[in-house]
Design an enzyme around this catalytic site. Structure first.
Site, short mmCIF file in Angstrom:
data_model
loop_
_atom_site.label_atom_id
_atom_site.label_comp_id
_atom_site.label_asym_id
_atom_site.label_seq_id
_atom_site.Cartn_x
_atom_site.Cartn_y
_atom_site.Cartn_z
CE LYS A 2 1.60 -5.22 -0.42
NZ LYS A 2 0.54 -5.61 0.70
CD GLU A 21 -4.40 0.12 1.84
OE1 GLU A 21 -5.54 0.40 1.40
OE2 GLU A 21 -3.82 -1.03 1.94
CB SER A 52 6.53 -10.80 -0.33
OG SER A 52 7.13 -10.01 0.69
C1 LIG Z 1 7.34 -6.60 0.06
C2 LIG Z 1 6.23 -6.74 1.01
N1 LIG Z 1 5.88 -7.70 1.59
C3 LIG Z 1 4.99 -7.98 2.22
C4 LIG Z 1 4.09 -7.11 2.66
C5 LIG Z 1 2.96 -7.03 3.72
O1 LIG Z 1 1.79 -7.22 3.34
P1 LIG Z 1 0.89 -8.58 3.14
O2 LIG Z 1 1.01 -9.40 4.34
O3 LIG Z 1 -0.37 -8.28 2.72
O4 LIG Z 1 1.51 -9.37 2.06
C6 LIG Z 1 4.18 -5.65 1.98
C7 LIG Z 1 3.49 -4.52 2.27
O5 LIG Z 1 3.72 -3.49 2.15
C8 LIG Z 1 5.42 -5.52 1.08
O6 LIG Z 1 5.83 -4.40 0.66
#
Ligand SMILES: Cc1ncc(COP(=O)(O)O)c(C=O)c1O
Lengths: 391, 267
Positions: free
Chosen positions: A85, A107, A373
Site C-alpha cells: 500500500k 478509507e 502483497s
Molecule cells: C496485504 C493486502 N493485500 C491485498 C489487499 C487488497 O487490496 P488490493 O486488491 O487493492 O491490492 C489489501 C487491502 O487492504 C492488503 O492489505
C-alpha cells in the site's frame, strides 16, 4: 477525453457534481507529475531510502520442492508498513503536496492502507483522517493502534455493513464537504478516473522490479503470476508490466464461505456490471442494483466492487480469475508460515492458496511468481480465533 | 408539455419543492405523505429512490432510505408509489435516483417506466454531464427532463456545458457537502445563485440544507426560482413514526410555514 477515462467499457467518472472539478484538477496534476523529473526523482528517492525498495524476489526452495515447480515470492510484505500500500500512498501524498492540499483522508479495510496513509502523512507533514468500518476496527485492532500511533485520526463507520465499502462511502461524504483543501487518498485501483490509472501507475513498480529480477535470476519471464484481488491494486501493480508478455496472469478473489453461499467478495468471478464509487465495473449486487453485503476472512478483500481495468482484462480474457474460501486461505496462511518462515497477510494467503491448487499442472521448469502483497502480523489474532494457529 | 416546464411557465412566484424518500417509512404511508405534502402546498414533488449506498446523503436521509429498503421498497415499488400519487394530482414529480439503479434496469427501460409512472424529471446523483449521453437520449425519448446539478465548485466552463444539456430546472447544490439540515444560508449559496442566474433562463432550484422560511426567502431574494426542502421533511417523518396522523399534521403545518416564505417574494 471521455474514452481515456475508461478501460474498454469500464471505468468512467460517475461522481457528484461537487467533486468533478477536483477530479479534473487531480488528473491534470497527475499528468504533470508523471513527466516532472523533479517529482519523479523525489518519489524514487523516498521509495528507496525510506520505504525500502526494491523488495526482493525470493526463490522459495522448500515450497518449490513441495510443489514441483519454481516458486518465487515478490516480497511486498517487506515494504515499510508491511504491505504494497505504501507505494501508492507515498505517490499520492507527494501529489497532494504538489497540488497544495493540506489534509489527507483515506478509507481502510484491513487497516494496511490506513497505516500506509498515516505513514505518508507523518513523513510528509500532512494530517490524516482514516475512515474504517466498525466491524473492521474490531478485527484489525493492531492496525488501528498503529494508525493512532502514527498520528492519524481513526473515524469509525457504523453505517451499512460496517466494512470497507461503507468506509469508502463515508470518506466520499467527507470529501464533498472538504474538497478545497483535502486530498482523498483512495487505496486501490477503484473509484472514478483518474484513480484507477493513477494507483496502478504508482503500484506498477512491483511488476517492473519483478520482471527485471526474474530475467536476472532465470534468464526468462515467469510462466504464471498470481495476485490476490480486493480492489485490485497489488494485482494491477504486478500485472501491468506483463500484459503484453506471454505470461498467465491470475487474480484470486475472496471466496468467503463459498461462491454458492452468497457470502463472499468475488466480484470478478460472480459479479455483474454496475456503477459504485464512481466507476463502471463488476459488482456484487441484486437484480435491481442494490449493493450486496460481502464477506471475507480478509478485511482487505471484503469489498463488493473491483477495479475497472481488471474488469476489462477479465472480460477480454487476458487474465484468469479464481476464488479461494476462508478455510483454504487460512490453510495457506499456515502453510507458508511453516514452510518458508514467512507469515503472509490473509489477503495474500488467497493467492498462495490458489498457487497450491494449480501447482499440479506445472512442471519442474515452470516458473510461478506469487505477489506477497503484505505480511500477516495483523492477522495472527483473527487466525488464532478461527483455529488457524496450532495449539 | 412536460409538467415541470408548464409549472414554471405559468407561475411567477418561486416554487416550493418538497422531497421525501419513496417508501419511507413504507410504500403505503409514503403515498399518504406525498399527498399530504401536495395538499399543503408543495408545488413540485421530489421522490428519492432508496439505494443501499447513498453517498450524497447525510444521516437523516440515509436513515430514511434504510427504512424504505427494509420495508421492501424496490425500484418497482417506487414507480408504484409515483403512480398512486399521480392518480389524484397533476403536480410535477421529480425522481432523484442513484445511477446504479438506472443502469441495472436498463437505461431506456428505466426512463420508459418512469414516464409511465407519471414522472416528469430525473436528477441522478452521480451523473456529471460528461457521462450523460445515454441518459439524456433516454430522457428525451421518454419526454422526461434530465435535471443536472450545479455545485459551488462547478467552473464557468462546466456551468455552460451543463446549461447546454439540462432541461426542467437546474439543481443548485447550495453548499459543499452531503444533504442535511443547516443553520443558515451560506454566502457561497447566494453568490452561486447570482453567478448562474446571469448565464441562463432555466429555472434555478436551490437544495441541500434549506429548512427554514428565512432560508427560502434568502434564496428566492437572490434570484432562485425554487427551493428544495428534503432533510427537514424527512426529520418530521422520522419524529412521528409511531403516529401517522400526527405525522401528516406536522408535515402540513411545516409546509404552510415554508410556503408562505417562498410565495412572499416574486421570482
Ligand atoms: C496485504 C493486502 N493485500 C491485498 C489487499 C487488497 O487490496 P488490493 O486488491 O487493492 O491490492 C489489501 C487491502 O487492504 C492488503 O492489505
Amino acid at each position: 477525453m471521455q474514452k481515456s477515462t475508461r478501460f474498454g467499457p469500464f471505468g468512467g467518472r460517475y461522481v457528484p457534481e461537487t467533486l468533478m472539478e477536483a477530479l479534473l484538477d487531480l488528473e491534470k496534476a497527475f499528468g504533470r507529475a508523471d513527466i516532472d523529473v523533479a517529482f519523479q526523482r523525489t518519489l524514487s528517492t523516498i521509495l528507496t531510502e525510506y520505504a525500502g525498495r526494491p523488495t526482493p524476489l525470493t526463490c522459495c526452495a522448500n515450497t518449490s520442492r513441495d510443489l514441483g515447480c519454481r516458486v518465487y515470492l515478490k516480497r511486498e510484505d517487506l515494504l515499510h508498513g508491511g504491505a504494497h500500500k505504501l507505494n501508492n500512498t507515498l505517490g499520492q501524498a507527494l501529489l497532494a503536496r504538489y497540488m497544495g492540499k493540506s489534509r489527507l483522508i483515506a478509507e481502510t479495510g484491513a487497516g494496511q492502507h490506513g497505516v500506509a496513509t498515516a505513514i505518508a502523512g507523518a513523513v510528509l507533514g500532512l494530517p490524516v483522517d482514516v475512515y474504517m468500518g466498525a466491524t473492521d476496527i474490531a478485527r484489525q485492532g493492531l492496525n488501528v493502534d498503529r494508525m493512532k500511533l502514527l498520528g492519524a485520526r481513526v473515524i469509525p463507520v457504523h453505517s451499512g455493513s460496517r466494512t470497507l465499502k461503507d468506509a469508502v462511502n463515508e470518506a466520499l461524504r467527507d470529501w464533498v464537504a472538504s474538497v478545497g483543501d483535502t486530498h482523498y487518498v483512495l487505496g486501490s485501483v477503484v473509484g472514478p478516473h483518474p484513480y484507477p490509472l493513477m494507483v496502478r501507475t504508482f503500484q506498477s513498480v512491483i511488476g517492473e522490479e519483478t520482471r527485471e529480477q526474474c530475467l536476472q535470476k532465470e534468464g526468462r519471464l515467469p510462466d504464471v503470476i498470481l495476485a490476490c484481488v480486493g480492489g485490485g491494486s497489488n494485482a494491477m501493480g504486478m500485472f501491468h508490466r506483463f500484459i503484453d508478455d506471454p505470461v498467465r496472469l491470475i487474480g484470486v478473489e475472496a471466496g468467503g464461505e463459498g461462491l454458492d453461499t452468497g457470502r463472499h467478495g468475488a466480484s470478478l468471478c460472480a459479479g455483474t456490471e454496475g456503477v459504485l464509487h464512481g466507476a463502471l465495473s463488476y459488482l456484487l449486487q441484486d437484480a435491481a442494483g442494490q449493493i450486496a453485503d460481502t464477506h471475507s476472512i480478509a478485511a482487505g478483500l471484503d469489498y463488493p466492487g473491483v477495479g475497472p481495468e481488471l474488469s476489462h482484462l477479465k472480460q477480454s480474457g487476458r487474465i484468469e480469475v479464481a476464488a479461494v474460501t476462508d478455510r483454504e486461505a487460512l490453510d495457506a496462511f499456515g502453510y507458508l508460515s511453516r514452510n518458508e518462515g514467512i507469515i503472509p497477510a490473509l489477503e495474500s494467503s488467497h493467492a498462495i492458496a490458489h498457487a497450491l491448487r494449480i501447482a499440479d499442472h506445472l512442471g519442474p521448469d515452470d516458473i510461478m511468481v506469487i505477489n506477497l502483497s503484505g505480511r500477516g502480523d495483523k492477522d495472527v489474532g483473527e487466525a488464532a480465533q478461527r483455529g488457524g494457529v496450532p495449539g | 408539455m412536460n409538467r415541470i416546464d408548464r409549472w414554471f411557465g405559468e407561475h411567477t412566484t418561486p416554487a416550493f419543492i418538497g422531497f421525501a424518500v419513496a417508501g419511507d417509512p413504507d410504500p403505503e404511508t409514503s403515498v399518504r405523505v406525498a399527498n399530504t405534502l401536495v395538499s399543503a402546498g408543495v408545488d413540485i414533488l421530489e421522490l428519492g429512490m432508496p439505494f443501499s449506498d447513498p453517498v450524497a446523503d447525510g444521516p437523516t436521509i440515509q436513515r430514511a432510505g434504510q427504512r424504505a429498503l427494509a420495508a421492501g421498497t424496490t425500484p418497482d415499488e417506487v414507480f408504484a408509489v409515483a403512480r398512486a400519487i399521480r392518480v389524484s394530482c397533476e403536480v410535477p414529480i421529480v425522481l432523484l435516483t442513484y445511477f446504479n439503479l438506472v443502469w441495472n434496469r436498463g437505461i431506456e427501460v428505466f426512463y420508459r417506466d418512469a414516464r409511465d409512472a407519471g414522472i416528469d424529471g430525473i436528477p441522478i446523483v452521480h451523473m456529471p454531464v460528461e457521462e450523460s449521453d445515454g441518459v439524456r437520449e433516454a430522457a428525451s425519448a421518454a419526454g422526461i427532463a434530465p435535471i443536472f446539478l450545479v455545485a459551488p465548485t462547478t467552473s464557468v466552463v462546466r456551468q455552460e456545458a451543463i446549461i447546454a444539456r439540462a432541461s426542467g430546472f437546474l439543481y443548485l447544490v447550495s453548499v459543499l457537502g452531503v444533504t442535511g439540515v443547516r443553520d443558515r444560508v451560506a454566502e457561497e449559496t447566494v453568490s452561486l445563485i447570482r453567478r448562474v442566474r446571469c448565464r441562463t433562463g432555466l429555472p434555478l432550484a436551490v437544495g441541500f440544507g434549506i429548512s427554514k422560511p428565512g432560508h427560502a426567502a434568502a434564496c428566492c431574494g437572490a434570484g432562485a426560482d425554487a427551493v428544495i426542502v428534503g432533510s427537514a421533511i424527512v426529520e418530521i417523518i422520522e419524529r412521528h413514526l409511531d403516529d401517522e396522523d400526527a405525522m401528516m399534521d406536522a408535515l402540513s403545518a411545516y409546509i404552510f410555514s415554508m410556503r408562505a416564505a417562498t410565495g412572499a417574494k416574486p421570482g
